[in-house]
Design a protein around this motif. Structure first.
Motif, PDB file in Angstrom:
ATOM      1  N   GLU A 586       0.838  -1.187   0.000  1.00 14.97           N
ATOM      2  CA  GLU A 586       0.000   0.000   0.000  1.00 14.97           C
ATOM      3  C   GLU A 586       0.882   1.249   0.000  1.00 14.97           C
ATOM      4  OE1 GLU A 586      -3.327  -0.201  -0.183  1.00 14.97           O
ATOM      5  OE2 GLU A 586      -3.115  -2.394  -0.237  1.00 14.97           O
ATOM      6  N   ASN A 587       0.336   2.345  -0.497  1.00 16.50           N
ATOM      7  CA  ASN A 587       1.075   3.611  -0.546  1.00 16.50           C
ATOM      8  C   ASN A 587       1.494   4.083   0.836  1.00 16.50           C
ATOM      9  OD1 ASN A 587       0.921   3.722  -3.300  1.00 16.50           O
ATOM     10  ND2 ASN A 587      -0.750   5.210  -3.367  1.00 16.50           N
ATOM     11  N   GLU A 588       0.660   3.773   1.848  1.00 19.99           N
ATOM     12  CA  GLU A 588       0.984   4.187   3.214  1.00 19.99           C
ATOM     13  C   GLU A 588       2.315   3.590   3.663  1.00 19.99           C
ATOM     14  OE1 GLU A 588      -0.635   3.475   7.777  1.00 19.99           O
ATOM     15  OE2 GLU A 588      -1.988   3.122   6.075  1.00 19.99           O
ATOM     16  N   THR A 589       2.489   2.301   3.412  1.00 16.41           N
ATOM     17  CA  THR A 589       3.734   1.635   3.795  1.00 16.41           C
ATOM     18  C   THR A 589       4.916   2.208   3.029  1.00 16.41           C
ATOM     19  OG1 THR A 589       2.561  -0.432   4.274  1.00 16.41           O
ATOM     20  CG2 THR A 589       4.936  -0.590   3.861  1.00 16.41           C
ATOM     21  N   VAL A 590       4.750   2.349   1.728  1.00 17.51           N
ATOM     22  CA  VAL A 590       5.838   2.846   0.891  1.00 17.51           C
ATOM     23  C   VAL A 590       6.237   4.257   1.308  1.00 17.51           C
ATOM     24  CG1 VAL A 590       6.520   3.434  -1.463  1.00 17.51           C
ATOM     25  CG2 VAL A 590       5.151   1.379  -1.036  1.00 17.51           C
ATOM     26  N   SER A 591       5.253   5.103   1.546  1.00 18.15           N
ATOM     27  CA  SER A 591       5.526   6.487   1.922  1.00 18.15           C
ATOM     28  C   SER A 591       6.260   6.558   3.258  1.00 18.15           C
ATOM     29  CB  SER A 591       4.213   7.271   1.998  1.00 18.15           C
ATOM     30  OG  SER A 591       4.446   8.597   2.424  1.00 18.15           O
ATOM     31  N   ASN A 592       5.861   5.731   4.214  1.00 16.01           N
ATOM     32  CA  ASN A 592       6.517   5.733   5.529  1.00 16.01           C
ATOM     33  C   ASN A 592       7.996   5.375   5.404  1.00 16.01           C
ATOM     34  OD1 ASN A 592       4.185   6.434   6.893  1.00 16.01           O
ATOM     35  ND2 ASN A 592       3.632   4.320   7.399  1.00 16.01           N
ATOM     36  N   PHE A 593       8.301   4.397   4.589  1.00  9.45           N
ATOM     37  CA  PHE A 593       9.698   3.999   4.445  1.00  9.45           C
ATOM     38  C   PHE A 593      10.487   4.994   3.603  1.00  9.45           C
ATOM     39  CE2 PHE A 593       8.348  -0.042   6.190  1.00  9.45           C
ATOM     40  CZ  PHE A 593       9.477  -0.452   6.889  1.00  9.45           C
ATOM     41  N   GLN A 594       9.837   5.609   2.624  1.00  6.95           N
ATOM     42  CA  GLN A 594      10.525   6.651   1.871  1.00  6.95           C
ATOM     43  C   GLN A 594      10.962   7.783   2.804  1.00  6.95           C
ATOM     44  OE1 GLN A 594       7.567   7.486  -1.152  1.00  6.95           O
ATOM     45  NE2 GLN A 594       8.843   6.554  -2.727  1.00  6.95           N
ATOM     46  N   THR A 595      10.084   8.154   3.701  1.00  2.00           N
ATOM     47  CA  THR A 595      10.417   9.204   4.672  1.00  2.00           C
ATOM     48  C   THR A 595      11.585   8.788   5.548  1.00  2.00           C
ATOM     49  OG1 THR A 595       8.104   9.940   4.717  1.00  2.00           O
ATOM     50  CG2 THR A 595       9.520  10.617   6.560  1.00  2.00           C
ATOM     51  N   LEU A 596      11.561   7.530   5.971  1.00  2.07           N
ATOM     52  CA  LEU A 596      12.643   7.019   6.815  1.00  2.07           C
ATOM     53  C   LEU A 596      13.962   7.000   6.051  1.00  2.07           C
ATOM     54  CD1 LEU A 596      13.719   5.729   9.408  1.00  2.07           C
ATOM     55  CD2 LEU A 596      12.918   3.510   8.546  1.00  2.07           C
ATOM     56  N   ILE A 600      17.546   8.929   6.755  1.00  2.00           N
ATOM     57  CA  ILE A 600      18.834   8.236   6.855  1.00  2.00           C
ATOM     58  C   ILE A 600      19.817   8.805   5.844  1.00  2.00           C
ATOM     59  CG2 ILE A 600      19.965   5.959   6.648  1.00  2.00           C
ATOM     60  CD1 ILE A 600      17.331   4.707   7.472  1.00  2.00           C
ATOM     61  N   GLU A 601      19.274   9.639   4.922  1.00  2.00           N
ATOM     62  CA  GLU A 601      20.062  10.328   3.900  1.00  2.00           C
ATOM     63  C   GLU A 601      20.476   9.401   2.778  1.00  2.00           C
ATOM     64  OE1 GLU A 601      23.255  12.454   5.736  1.00  2.00           O
ATOM     65  OE2 GLU A 601      21.902  13.817   6.792  1.00  2.00           O
ATOM     66  N   ILE A 602      19.584   8.444   2.470  1.00  6.99           N
ATOM     67  CA  ILE A 602      19.683   7.793   1.173  1.00  6.99           C
ATOM     68  C   ILE A 602      19.082   8.795   0.200  1.00  6.99           C
ATOM     69  CG2 ILE A 602      18.918   5.884  -0.266  1.00  6.99           C
ATOM     70  CD1 ILE A 602      18.669   4.195   2.204  1.00  6.99           C
ATOM     71  N   GLN A 603      19.841   9.221  -0.778  1.00  2.00           N
ATOM     72  CA  GLN A 603      19.420  10.343  -1.622  1.00  2.00           C
ATOM     73  C   GLN A 603      18.039  10.119  -2.205  1.00  2.00           C
ATOM     74  OE1 GLN A 603      22.407  11.189  -4.527  1.00  2.00           O
ATOM     75  NE2 GLN A 603      23.928  11.791  -3.011  1.00  2.00           N
ATOM     76  N   LYS A 604      17.260  11.152  -2.160  1.00  2.00           N
ATOM     77  CA  LYS A 604      15.868  11.071  -2.574  1.00  2.00           C
ATOM     78  C   LYS A 604      15.703  10.611  -4.009  1.00  2.00           C
ATOM     79  CE  LYS A 604      11.559  13.717  -2.403  1.00  2.00           C
ATOM     80  NZ  LYS A 604      10.955  15.008  -2.041  1.00  2.00           N
ATOM     81  N   HIS A 605      16.610  11.049  -4.893  1.00  2.00           N
ATOM     82  CA  HIS A 605      16.433  10.677  -6.305  1.00  2.00           C
ATOM     83  C   HIS A 605      16.750   9.211  -6.544  1.00  2.00           C
ATOM     84  CE1 HIS A 605      20.819  11.720  -6.245  1.00  2.00           C
ATOM     85  NE2 HIS A 605      20.872  10.665  -7.048  1.00  2.00           N
ATOM     86  N   ASN A 606      17.287   8.512  -5.541  1.00  2.00           N
ATOM     87  CA  ASN A 606      17.554   7.085  -5.707  1.00  2.00           C
ATOM     88  C   ASN A 606      16.314   6.237  -5.451  1.00  2.00           C
ATOM     89  OD1 ASN A 606      20.194   7.180  -6.457  1.00  2.00           O
ATOM     90  ND2 ASN A 606      21.007   7.002  -4.378  1.00  2.00           N
ATOM     91  N   ILE A 607      15.284   6.883  -4.870  1.00  7.57           N
ATOM     92  CA  ILE A 607      14.107   6.123  -4.488  1.00  7.57           C
ATOM     93  C   ILE A 607      13.132   6.031  -5.662  1.00  7.57           C
ATOM     94  CG2 ILE A 607      12.138   6.021  -2.909  1.00  7.57           C
ATOM     95  CD1 ILE A 607      13.830   7.396  -0.832  1.00  7.57           C
ATOM     96  N   ALA A 608      12.689   4.820  -5.930  1.00 10.05           N
ATOM     97  CA  ALA A 608      11.778   4.611  -7.049  1.00 10.05           C
ATOM     98  C   ALA A 608      10.425   5.258  -6.774  1.00 10.05           C
ATOM     99  CB  ALA A 608      11.601   3.119  -7.302  1.00 10.05           C
ATOM    100  N   ILE A 609       9.711   5.552  -7.821  1.00  4.84           N
ATOM    101  CA  ILE A 609       8.372   6.122  -7.686  1.00  4.84           C
ATOM    102  C   ILE A 609       7.453   5.093  -7.035  1.00  4.84           C
ATOM    103  CG2 ILE A 609       6.395   6.984  -8.983  1.00  4.84           C
ATOM    104  CD1 ILE A 609       8.373   7.964 -11.091  1.00  4.84           C
ATOM    105  N   VAL A 610       6.541   5.566  -6.195  1.00  4.90           N
ATOM    106  CA  VAL A 610       5.595   4.666  -5.538  1.00  4.90           C
ATOM    107  C   VAL A 610       4.816   3.894  -6.586  1.00  4.90           C
ATOM    108  CG1 VAL A 610       3.584   4.544  -4.051  1.00  4.90           C
ATOM    109  CG2 VAL A 610       5.389   6.200  -3.541  1.00  4.90           C
TER     110      VAL A 610
END
Length: 612
Positions: A586-596, A600-610
């Motif tokens: 679910e988007n809720e789970t994905v969004s929570n971990f993206q924030t985390l 932690i400073e894993i660069q934002k552009h490295n994160i795949a689109i939900v």
């Protein structure tokens, strides 16, 4: 079918409690102190065969302190391809070995046999025959026939031991004057074919007790005797290469010189194609070539590196060992069924990089519906990318072996915990001597335990994050300060991830107020709350599980319900299903971990689109 676990009762050091070994679908590692019972577990499983009951010698290996008898129950489930082929729903199967007479079946395989109308009709037809009119009046034969027919009656509850030989005897014993002989033979062949098909679903077990090495040369006179030993390492070498006994004979004995040269060239090509090419895929320390020579009735093996030829005996013991186990394992893939490889301390003679490559070999085997179970003391023989496949084995007071479902079990005794977990701790990063430990350049993240590790790894995989994050799970939140002390001493960069709860606050207090106040900048909470409010952390706790939506937990067969018993089971199932792409989050789970991950400073552009 794949094995999901063994329950071993009263075999040698193993008792009747805490004796279940949970097995991974691919690779399972067993760690523990010397004499903890790891080898006894492999031996108990390795001496099994699904087509025969336990031997008397097996049953005599009884735990001297046990009141019950020796037995073992194997739990299996279908592969997805088998579910599709037979159009059945998943149902676990248990195969029970309790004595030296029968092998019992329960569950999925029993149902599969029972649902085969053609098989059941053929058996019923055979059972309705008048024994004496079909098989004669000889009393000894009648006794054997009756025994064979009783086995057919119990076909859905017991393995029909040595079924082809028994059914073949029934066909051969039919009297010549029986008028429906051909029809009966057809029924017996139907039964034989059906049983062969269904029993082939059960895996074969390959137990490697010793590690014989391939020699540099073999005299032809010795080779002729070796042909009589199917498990001899030289025979394994020939089998892996696809070389027949006849080809070896012709290479030495054909009276025409040109014919001998032709077959020798064919043998050389087979070795290059079937062994050399695959071997170099995994052993990338150096590229090697195999060459064989036939000199004075001697078969000689040479290894070429950078155009320099050396006799196999001149190469390192590690390389020779690796070649030997490689060809032995490779040669076992000829059977048209899955295999369970049981390897006791593989890689003991190999250097670090060769041990890592052995893990790659295991993973390749597992891709072919095989499973690997091995014991080790070496940190290099543990895949630091996924430590969820590690099981801890311990011998407790009284001499009994105890099997733990994971290496991160708080019930491990204190006196053996450090030695038992030593290879695991080193593999995931508690010693800079090892190049697979904490990195001086990568980001090291210390988590409270193995469940945090599983959730984090699963989501890094799900979001396709190309990150150098190195996760180090602590054996409990209260041990984090010890790991931190070591990493500070080594000059490693790190961050700490704590649950926003009472235990997290207590460890935060130790780290900041007792160890080093500058650590406050390195501590993150799963809630990403920058403010440490004791009362809020105690009254409204947030854990790694808080980041998973309720709907996603409902997708698990064992969802986390807040209890300690469901904590690791839910994390493991979540990890496996996410990594294997069996669930959509679910988007809720994905969004929570993206924030985390951003915190932690894993660069934002490295994160795949939900994902939708």
């Amino acid at each position: 079918m794949k094995i999901i676990g063994f329950k071993i009762n009263n075999y040698k050091s193993i008792g009747s409690t805490e004796n279940f070994l949970s097995v991974e679908p691919k690779v399972t590692a067993l760690i523990g102190k010397n004499e903890s019972g790891k080898s006894n577990i492999l031996e108990a499983v390795g001496k099994l065969s699904f087509d025969r009951p336990l031997s008397s010698s097996y049953l005599n290996n009884k735990n001297r302190g046990a009141s019950g008898e020796v037995s073992i129950i194997v739990h299996l489930e279908y592969y997805q391809s088998e579910l599709n082929e037979f159009e059945i729903s998943q149902a676990n199967t248990s195969i029970s070995f309790t004595d030296n007479r029968v092998v019992k079946i329960e569950g999925g395989l029993s149902e599969l046999l029972n649902d085969d109308e053609l098989l059941m009709e053929a058996i019923q037809c055979v059972l309705e025959m008048n024994i004496r009119s079909v098989w004669g009046n000889d009393s000894n034969r009648i006794k054997s026939v009756q025994d064979y027919l009783n086995g057919l009656k119990a076909i859905t509850s017991q393995v029909y031991i040595n079924h082809s030989a028994r059914l073949g005897n029934l066909k051969n014993w039919i009297t010549n004057d029986y008028t429906s002989k051909e029809d009966l033979i057809e029924k017996l062949e139907i039964i034989d074919n059906c049983l062969t098909k269904y029993y082939s679903l059960l895996p074969s077990v390959y137990y490697r007790e010793q590690y014989p090495q391939l020699e540099a040369s073999y005299k032809y006179d010795d080779i002729k005797n070796i042909f009589k030993e199917p498990n001899h390492i030289f025979n394994r070498f020939l089998l892996a290469a696809g070389i027949t006994e006849q080809e070896i004979v012709e290479a030495f004995e054909d009276p025409i010189d040109g014919n001998r040269k032709t077959v020798r060239n064919r043998i050389a090509r087979k070795i290059q194609k079937n062994i050399e090419a695959e071997f170099n895929e995994f052993y990338n320390q150096e590229k090697i070539e195999f060459q064989v020579e036939f000199e004075s009735r001697v078969f000689k093996i040479y290894i070429l590196t950078d155009d320099k030829a050396m006799n196999l005996s001149e190469r390192s013991n590690g390389l020779r060992w690796y070649i030997s186990i490689f060809v032995d394992v490779l040669s076992r893939e000829y059977k048209n069924k899955s295999l369970v490889y049981l390897l006791d301390e593989p890689g003991v003679y190999l250097h670090v990089n060769a041990q890592k490559q052995l893990l790659e070999l295991f993973l390749r085997l597992a891709e072919r519906d095989n499973q690997v179970i091995y014991t080790t003391h070496s940190p290099y023989m543990i895949d630091s990318r996924d430590i969820t496949n590690v099981r801890a084995i311990e011998k407790v007071e009284g001499g009994n072996t105890k099997v733990f479902k994971s290496a991160y079990n708080q019930n491990l005794s204190n006196d053996s915990k450090m030695e038992t977990l030593s290879p695991l701790v080193q593999a995931i990063g508690a010693d800079l001597k090892f190049n697979i430990g904490p990195s001086t350049s990568n980001n090291n993240l210390i988590t409270e335990g193995i469940t945090d590790y599983m959730y984090m790894n699963a989501m890094i995989n799900y979001l396709a994050i190309d990150s150098a994050l190195n996760i180090i799970p602590s054996a409990g939140v209260s041990n984090i300060n010890r790991i931190v002390s070591i990493l500070i001493g080594w000059g490693c960069e790190f961050k700490i991830l704590l649950d926003y709860d009472k235990a997290g606050y207590n460890e935060y207090d130790v780290l900041v107020n007792k160890l080093d106040e500058t650590l406050e900048d390195k501590i993150l909470f799963v809630s990403c709350n920058e403010e440490v409010v004791k009362e809020k952390m105690w009254s409204n706790p947030q854990t790694i599980e808080s980041l998973i939506s309720k709907d996603d937990f409902k997708k698990l067969s064992t969802p986390y319900d807040g209890s300690s018993s469901s904590k690791k089971l839910a994390a493991k199932e979540f990890h496996d299903k996410v990594v294997n792409k069996e669930i959509q989050l679910e988007n809720e789970t994905v969004s929570n971990f993206q924030t985390l991950f951003e915190a932690i400073e894993i660069q934002k552009h490295n994160i795949a689109i939900v994902r939708d």
